[in-house]
Write a protein that holds these residues in place. Structure first.
Motif, PDB file in Angstrom:
ATOM      1  N   PHE A  60       0.932  -1.212  -0.017  1.00 36.14           N
ATOM      2  CA  PHE A  60       0.058   0.101  -0.100  1.00 36.14           C
ATOM      3  C   PHE A  60       0.998   1.298   0.296  1.00 36.14           C
ATOM      4  O   PHE A  60       0.429   2.447   0.435  1.00 36.14           O
ATOM      5  N   ARG A  61       2.117   1.028  -0.519  1.00 37.92           N
ATOM      6  CA  ARG A  61       2.799   2.361  -0.621  1.00 37.92           C
ATOM      7  C   ARG A  61       2.458   3.088  -1.946  1.00 37.92           C
ATOM      8  O   ARG A  61       2.872   2.426  -3.022  1.00 37.92           O
ATOM      9  N   VAL A  62       2.501   4.260  -1.738  1.00 43.67           N
ATOM     10  CA  VAL A  62       2.131   5.325  -2.778  1.00 43.67           C
ATOM     11  C   VAL A  62       3.492   5.997  -3.046  1.00 43.67           C
ATOM     12  O   VAL A  62       4.000   6.753  -2.168  1.00 43.67           O
ATOM     13  N   ARG A  63       3.733   6.189  -4.688  1.00 43.44           N
ATOM     14  CA  ARG A  63       5.176   7.018  -4.694  1.00 43.44           C
ATOM     15  C   ARG A  63       4.824   8.340  -5.566  1.00 43.44           C
ATOM     16  O   ARG A  63       5.906   8.946  -6.028  1.00 43.44           O
ATOM     17  N   LEU A  67      -6.533   5.826   0.342  1.00 40.37           N
ATOM     18  CA  LEU A  67      -5.608   6.508  -0.036  1.00 40.37           C
ATOM     19  C   LEU A  67      -5.869   7.415  -0.980  1.00 40.37           C
ATOM     20  O   LEU A  67      -5.159   8.720  -1.026  1.00 40.37           O
ATOM     21  N   ALA A  68      -6.518   7.071  -2.134  1.00 43.14           N
ATOM     22  CA  ALA A  68      -7.020   7.837  -3.117  1.00 43.14           C
ATOM     23  C   ALA A  68      -7.523   9.201  -2.719  1.00 43.14           C
ATOM     24  O   ALA A  68      -7.352  10.155  -3.136  1.00 43.14           O
ATOM     25  N   HIS A  69      -8.666   8.918  -2.059  1.00 42.35           N
ATOM     26  CA  HIS A  69      -9.494  10.014  -1.338  1.00 42.35           C
ATOM     27  C   HIS A  69      -8.484  10.888  -0.603  1.00 42.35           C
ATOM     28  O   HIS A  69      -8.451  12.135  -0.758  1.00 42.35           O
ATOM     29  N   GLN A  70      -7.455  10.394   0.033  1.00 44.71           N
ATOM     30  CA  GLN A  70      -6.443  11.371   0.911  1.00 44.71           C
ATOM     31  C   GLN A  70      -5.769  12.237  -0.026  1.00 44.71           C
ATOM     32  O   GLN A  70      -5.618  13.365  -0.175  1.00 44.71           O
ATOM     33  N   TYR A 117      -4.625  12.724  -6.234  1.00 45.24           N
ATOM     34  CA  TYR A 117      -3.855  12.595  -7.360  1.00 45.24           C
ATOM     35  C   TYR A 117      -3.767  11.279  -8.166  1.00 45.24           C
ATOM     36  O   TYR A 117      -3.089  11.225  -9.428  1.00 45.24           O
ATOM     37  N   PHE A 118      -4.680  10.214  -8.080  1.00 47.35           N
ATOM     38  CA  PHE A 118      -4.724   9.010  -8.558  1.00 47.35           C
ATOM     39  C   PHE A 118      -6.205   8.545  -8.335  1.00 47.35           C
ATOM     40  O   PHE A 118      -6.961   8.842  -7.495  1.00 47.35           O
ATOM     41  N   LYS A 119      -6.638   7.574  -9.311  1.00 43.96           N
ATOM     42  CA  LYS A 119      -7.780   7.060  -8.956  1.00 43.96           C
ATOM     43  C   LYS A 119      -7.629   5.594  -8.880  1.00 43.96           C
ATOM     44  O   LYS A 119      -6.633   5.060  -9.184  1.00 43.96           O
ATOM     45  N   VAL A 120      -8.508   4.755  -8.591  1.00 46.76           N
ATOM     46  CA  VAL A 120      -8.750   3.427  -8.195  1.00 46.76           C
ATOM     47  C   VAL A 120      -9.980   2.750  -8.761  1.00 46.76           C
ATOM     48  O   VAL A 120     -11.076   3.256  -8.793  1.00 46.76           O
ATOM     49  N   ASN A 173     -11.566  14.642 -11.814  1.00 48.35           N
ATOM     50  CA  ASN A 173     -10.194  15.120 -12.180  1.00 48.35           C
ATOM     51  C   ASN A 173      -9.244  14.830 -11.045  1.00 48.35           C
ATOM     52  O   ASN A 173      -9.543  14.169 -10.088  1.00 48.35           O
ATOM     53  N   LEU A 174      -7.897  14.924 -11.579  1.00 42.16           N
ATOM     54  CA  LEU A 174      -6.938  14.645 -10.539  1.00 42.16           C
ATOM     55  C   LEU A 174      -6.053  15.898 -10.111  1.00 42.16           C
ATOM     56  O   LEU A 174      -6.023  16.758 -10.758  1.00 42.16           O
ATOM     57  N   ARG A 175      -5.681  15.777  -8.790  1.00 42.24           N
ATOM     58  CA  ARG A 175      -4.726  16.852  -8.308  1.00 42.24           C
ATOM     59  C   ARG A 175      -3.500  16.838  -9.058  1.00 42.24           C
ATOM     60  O   ARG A 175      -3.216  15.874  -9.493  1.00 42.24           O
TER      61      ARG A 175
END
Length: 353
Positions: free
Chosen positions: A99-102, A122-125, A128-131, A326-328
């Motif tokens: 669950f590490r995002v880079r 993690l995406a909600h927090q 900048y990415f979607k799941v 949209n992505l941040r």
């Protein structure tokens, strides 16, 4: 015709990417592969076209890049899609492991509910990415099509039960050094037919020793043949390798040696001498074990239709069409990681526009 890029840093990524390549080619798209690091020198079969270097990848301007590695070159154009190189087998703490995002990916295509929930949080927090839960492309060949290699392996067994052995490369978790003698003794009896494989990063000495066990009662299978071997086998003997989770998707029993996080669907043991007894239990699973296998399989990968690759492509197109929102902007830390990747790949030219 759109162009797509497949990216890998290890040989074990090739069986993950191949079903995606097949699905893209079936829909008439152009498919290219860029293999670096431990995957360098390998190839995906034609009509996949091989990319020689970073400059060629930038010049391709792909619509999307599918990665079965922990990272992806950020300077190549297109949606950056994470496919994962294995299941979460809890080798490390969540923040350092699965669950590490880079800060490099736009889309995570998750394998099942057990990983979808944490990644969506993690995406909600992050923003900048979607799941999207798609299932895992590597397992597409497990279901719904002929497998001549699996048929050949079963035929070689001559009606005997088939046992597969797989081991991780992580030294303190690997069963390979501990079970060699007992597995050799089991093979010598000829009661079962054994399929032997090791993680590509295992030490050469263990490859030599396990390859030497091949004969009329055993065969060594390569990384690219794992899915066929799993289809052919009745029982798996392993450790904390993610092959355990792959095998369980079929609802078949697994015997694990000193698994880091043993669970009800595993027959875990810590004394090599009891391997024969554990195999007997695996060949005659009771109702509780059968139920635990099914429950775990549904939690990590409920899909049995062989269509994960198509769902990955559909999710990617939805992202590109703006249908996922949209992505941040990616975090500043991703810029530093991007510089590290440029240095690793030896590319200091401009990013694609």
């Amino acid at each position: 015709m759109a162009e797509y890029l497949l990216f890998a840093t290890e040989r074990y990524a090739l069986p993950i990417l191949q079903p995606v390549a097949d699905a893209l080619q079936t829909s008439g798209q152009g498919v290219h592969a860029w293999l670096v690091g431990g995957a360098a020198g390998a190839r995906l079969p034609a009509p996949v076209r091989m990319i020689a270097d970073a400059r060629a990848a930038v010049d391709l301007c792909p619509r999307a890049v599918f990665s079965a590695a922990n990272w992806i070159p950020p300077f190549v154009t297109g949606a950056k899609v994470q496919l994962f190189h294995g299941f979460n087998v809890e080798k490390r703490a969540p923040a350092r492991g699965h669950f590490r995002v880079r800060g490099l990916f736009d889309l995570y295509c998750t394998q099942g509910p057990a990983t979808t929930g944490p990644f969506r949080e993690l995406a909600h927090q992050a923003g900048y990415f979607k799941v999207v839960e798609t299932g895992w492309p590597k397992l597409d060949p497990l279901f719904g099509r002929d497998d001549p290699l699996a048929d050949r392996l079963r035929a070689a067994a001559g009606g005997r039960p088939v046992v597969m052995f797989a081991s991780t490369f992580t030294r303190h978790l690997s069963a390979a050094p501990h079970l060699l003698e007992m597995i050799a003794a089991q093979i010598a009896t000829g009661r079962c037919y054994w399929l032997l494989t090791l993680h590509p990063k295992c030490a050469p000495e263990w490859f030599e020793r396990y390859r030497a066990l091949a004969g009329s009662h055993a065969e060594f299978v390569e990384t690219e043949q794992l899915i066929s071997a799993q289809r052919a086998a009745d029982v798996l003997v392993a450790d904390t390798t993610s092959v355990v989770s792959e095998f369980v998707i079929q609802r078949k029993p697994v015997v694990t040696f000193r698994n880091r996080a043993p669970k009800p669907h595993m027959l875990d043991f810590d004394d090599p001498a009891v391997l024969p007894a554990m195999l007997e239990r695996a060949f005659t699973p009771d109702a509780a074990l059968t139920a635990a296998l099914a429950a775990y399989a549904d939690s990590i990968h409920p899909y049995r239709d062989g269509q994960a690759s198509q769902r990955v492509i559909a999710a990617t197109e939805a992202l590109l069409a703006g249908e996922l929102g949209n992505l941040r902007r990616k975090p500043l830390g991703s810029l530093l990681r991007g510089l590290q990747i440029r240095r690793e790949l030896g590319y200091w030219g401009p990013a694609a526009r």
